[in-house]
Design a protein around this motif. Structure first.
Motif, PDB file in Angstrom:
ATOM      1  N   THR A  78      47.659  48.917 -15.424  1.00  0.00           N
ATOM      2  CA  THR A  78      46.411  49.757 -14.821  1.00  0.00           C
ATOM      3  C   THR A  78      45.527  48.725 -14.718  1.00  0.00           C
ATOM      4  O   THR A  78      45.163  48.037 -15.523  1.00  0.00           O
ATOM      5  N   MET A  80      41.479  48.209 -13.627  1.00  0.00           N
ATOM      6  CA  MET A  80      40.068  48.992 -13.175  1.00  0.00           C
ATOM      7  C   MET A  80      39.120  47.696 -12.569  1.00  0.00           C
ATOM      8  O   MET A  80      38.808  46.802 -13.501  1.00  0.00           O
ATOM      9  N   LYS A  88      31.843  55.489  -9.312  1.00  0.00           N
ATOM     10  CA  LYS A  88      32.674  55.795 -10.119  1.00  0.00           C
ATOM     11  C   LYS A  88      34.275  55.551  -9.486  1.00  0.00           C
ATOM     12  O   LYS A  88      34.371  56.149  -8.260  1.00  0.00           O
ATOM     13  N   GLN A  89      34.985  54.633 -10.023  1.00  0.00           N
ATOM     14  CA  GLN A  89      36.057  54.464  -9.331  1.00  0.00           C
ATOM     15  C   GLN A  89      37.423  54.688 -10.318  1.00  0.00           C
ATOM     16  O   GLN A  89      37.330  54.801 -11.408  1.00  0.00           O
ATOM     17  N   ASP A  90      38.429  55.219  -9.600  1.00  0.00           N
ATOM     18  CA  ASP A  90      39.664  55.571 -10.270  1.00  0.00           C
ATOM     19  C   ASP A  90      40.400  54.274 -10.514  1.00  0.00           C
ATOM     20  O   ASP A  90      40.608  53.150  -9.615  1.00  0.00           O
ATOM     21  N   PRO A  91      41.191  54.039 -11.745  1.00  0.00           N
ATOM     22  CA  PRO A  91      41.967  52.698 -11.857  1.00  0.00           C
ATOM     23  C   PRO A  91      43.340  52.785 -10.870  1.00  0.00           C
ATOM     24  O   PRO A  91      43.541  53.861 -10.536  1.00  0.00           O
ATOM     25  N   THR A  92      43.527  51.579 -10.610  1.00  0.00           N
ATOM     26  CA  THR A  92      45.081  51.625  -9.875  1.00  0.00           C
ATOM     27  C   THR A  92      46.231  51.417 -10.888  1.00  0.00           C
ATOM     28  O   THR A  92      46.150  50.733 -11.827  1.00  0.00           O
ATOM     29  N   TRP A 139      41.110  48.496 -22.313  1.00  0.00           N
ATOM     30  CA  TRP A 139      40.836  47.595 -21.215  1.00  0.00           C
ATOM     31  C   TRP A 139      40.542  46.267 -21.913  1.00  0.00           C
ATOM     32  O   TRP A 139      39.968  46.046 -22.835  1.00  0.00           O
TER      33      TRP A 139
END
Length: 144
Positions: A78, A80, A88-92, A139
């Protein structure tokens, strides 16, 4: 009729996460975690590696139990991106899962200036009903 009996490349590469991820990948600090059941049975190890040249992370889960027997396994990465102001970004999330004899992965993704989490799972057929899990769910390895 003589000859050399070939062993599967999968089995030979399973001895090293670097061999599975490929040239240039090296293990990162805090990137080696046991894959164990809640009762403490260890079925393997999940590894996080990084390649400075390609700026990619790689995750692979390697079995230490039930080697050579197909079992359900996964390797997951995952990623980020570092915080971007007012966005605001979503994780890949990238995952490899299936029934494997030796390992799951490699799962690779570009991770420059990003933070990553990683995990692996192993679920043997007909054995402990609990799934063995391992990895880091916080993280880390936030590149510059």
């Amino acid at each position: 009729m003589g000859g050399v009996l070939a062993t599967p490349a999968n089995a030979a590469a399973a001895r090293s996460p670097e061999g599975i991820c490929g040239a240039g990948f090296g293990r990162v600090s805090d990137g080696t975690k046991a894959v164990s059941t809640p009762s403490g049975r260890r079925y393997g190890t999940v590894y996080l590696l990084y390649n400075r040249k390609t700026q990619q992370n790689c995750v692979v889960t390697i079995k230490s139990s039930f080697v050579g027997t197909k079992t359900q396994m996964s390797a997951e990465l995952t990623v980020m991106p570092k915080a971007v102001k007012d966005t605001k970004q979503d994780p890949t999330v990238r995952r490899d899962s299936g029934s494997y004899k030796y390992y799951a992965g490699p799962v690779k993704y570009w991770a420059k200036q990003a933070c990553v989490k990683f995990r692996g799972t192993i679920k043997p057929n007909g054995h402990d009903p609990a799934v063995a899990r391992g990895g880091r769910q916080s993280w880390g390895n936030c590149g510059g």
